[in-house]
Design a protein around this motif. Sequence first.
Motif, mmCIF file in Angstrom:
data_model
loop_
_atom_site.group_PDB
_atom_site.id
_atom_site.type_symbol
_atom_site.label_atom_id
_atom_site.label_comp_id
_atom_site.label_asym_id
_atom_site.label_seq_id
_atom_site.Cartn_x
_atom_site.Cartn_y
_atom_site.Cartn_z
ATOM 1 N N PHE A 1 -24.877 21.564 -13.181
ATOM 2 C CA PHE A 1 -25.099 22.885 -12.600
ATOM 3 C C PHE A 1 -23.785 23.419 -12.048
ATOM 4 N N LEU A 2 -23.713 24.727 -11.883
ATOM 5 C CA LEU A 2 -22.551 25.358 -11.271
ATOM 6 C C LEU A 2 -22.667 25.295 -9.750
ATOM 7 N N PRO A 3 -21.567 25.084 -9.041
ATOM 8 C CA PRO A 3 -21.631 25.058 -7.573
ATOM 9 C C PRO A 3 -22.300 26.293 -6.987
ATOM 10 N N GLN A 4 -21.975 27.473 -7.534
ATOM 11 C CA GLN A 4 -22.560 28.695 -6.985
ATOM 12 C C GLN A 4 -24.064 28.729 -7.201
ATOM 13 N N GLU A 5 -24.532 28.162 -8.323
ATOM 14 C CA GLU A 5 -25.970 28.133 -8.565
ATOM 15 C C GLU A 5 -26.671 27.261 -7.531
ATOM 16 N N LEU A 6 -26.094 26.103 -7.227
ATOM 17 C CA LEU A 6 -26.678 25.237 -6.202
ATOM 18 C C LEU A 6 -26.738 25.957 -4.864
ATOM 19 N N LEU A 7 -25.639 26.612 -4.479
ATOM 20 C CA LEU A 7 -25.606 27.300 -3.189
ATOM 21 C C LEU A 7 -26.621 28.435 -3.127
ATOM 22 N N LEU A 8 -26.734 29.195 -4.197
ATOM 23 C CA LEU A 8 -27.694 30.302 -4.203
ATOM 24 C C LEU A 8 -29.124 29.796 -4.124
ATOM 25 N N ARG A 9 -29.429 28.704 -4.834
ATOM 26 C CA ARG A 9 -30.781 28.125 -4.750
ATOM 27 C C ARG A 9 -31.071 27.671 -3.321
ATOM 28 N N VAL A 10 -30.105 26.981 -2.722
ATOM 29 C CA VAL A 10 -30.298 26.476 -1.361
ATOM 30 C C VAL A 10 -30.472 27.625 -0.380
ATOM 31 N N GLN A 11 -29.633 28.646 -0.494
ATOM 32 C CA GLN A 11 -29.748 29.793 0.409
ATOM 33 C C GLN A 11 -31.104 30.468 0.273
ATOM 34 N N ALA A 12 -31.585 30.613 -0.961
ATOM 35 C CA ALA A 12 -32.885 31.251 -1.181
ATOM 36 C C ALA A 12 -34.009 30.430 -0.564
ATOM 37 N N ILE A 13 -33.954 29.111 -0.728
ATOM 38 C CA ILE A 13 -34.987 28.242 -0.162
ATOM 39 C C ILE A 13 -34.973 28.329 1.362
ATOM 40 N N LEU A 14 -33.787 28.268 1.956
ATOM 41 C CA LEU A 14 -33.695 28.308 3.414
ATOM 42 C C LEU A 14 -34.179 29.642 3.965
ATOM 43 N N ARG A 15 -33.874 30.744 3.255
ATOM 44 C CA ARG A 15 -34.361 32.050 3.723
ATOM 45 C C ARG A 15 -35.886 32.110 3.699
ATOM 46 N N ARG A 16 -36.477 31.567 2.626
ATOM 47 C CA ARG A 16 -37.945 31.585 2.540
ATOM 48 C C ARG A 16 -38.577 30.687 3.602
ATOM 49 N N ALA A 17 -37.985 29.516 3.801
ATOM 50 C CA ALA A 17 -38.581 28.532 4.706
ATOM 51 C C ALA A 17 -38.342 28.876 6.174
ATOM 52 N N TYR A 18 -37.195 29.470 6.468
ATOM 53 C CA TYR A 18 -36.825 29.751 7.856
ATOM 54 C C TYR A 18 -36.361 31.199 7.970
ATOM 55 N N PRO A 19 -37.268 32.141 7.845
ATOM 56 C CA PRO A 19 -36.864 33.553 7.885
ATOM 57 C C PRO A 19 -36.233 33.912 9.221
ATOM 58 N N GLU A 20 -35.107 34.583 9.146
ATOM 59 C CA GLU A 20 -34.413 35.041 10.345
ATOM 60 C C GLU A 20 -34.749 36.500 10.607
ATOM 61 N N GLN A 21 -34.605 36.871 11.881
ATOM 62 C CA GLN A 21 -34.717 38.287 12.201
ATOM 63 C C GLN A 21 -33.558 39.028 11.528
ATOM 64 N N ASN A 22 -33.868 40.177 10.959
ATOM 65 C CA ASN A 22 -32.832 40.929 10.258
ATOM 66 C C ASN A 22 -31.631 41.162 11.161
#
Length: 236
Positions: A107-128
Amino acid sequence: MKQASILVVDDEAAILEMIRTIFAQAGYRNVSTAADAAGALGILRRKMPDLLILDVMLPGEMDGFGLLRAVRAVSRVPVLMLTARGEAADRVAGFEQGADDYLVKPFLPQELLLRVQAILRRAYPEQNRCVRLADAVVDLDRAEVRRPGRAEPIQLTAKEYALFCKLAENAGRIVTIGALCQTVCGEIWQGYENTLMTHIRHLREKLEADPSAPRSLLTVRGLGYRLIVEREEDAP
């Protein structure tokens, strides 16, 4: 998000080191690793991480699916399955047993980071959050720029958004040209410098009242760029 604790479980030492390096360069500082299910369970019993990256093929009596089942018996921590296999059956099995996403090696490093960021946003939504600059306000959740006198917000492209987030994370400090190139195109960024300048110019056009005399996105000649932030605030 960069403060999230991450546990990576893989039996290949080179993969573990590569992933640790990818996260370190992206600003993640709380990353642990394990080479098998037994080692992972020892870490998990002491403290559950915010995210688990789990290889399917693990040595010993418990493979990745077995470890996933053990985790799901006690926790809903988000899990990204990581494997060299690409068969649809493996992906289905992972999702059926509670995986949140699935990434196939290599996998590409950026792909891993984007997947991780998306998962963390869904799991731990922050206030805008919004970042207020001299001539604009940037809504990080919507990737939009609001400017005085403009009724409609200005949308950032994916690369402009990635660059802005990198600069905002280091507000007031110099971010080198190499670091910014790496943010948008991964490890192999040499030769991307001219394209970066084009992205910066377009970003300035959206952020600055006078892009030829910027007040927020400043050039540090020979080194990189610096973002001057007035403050961060909750989105309305």
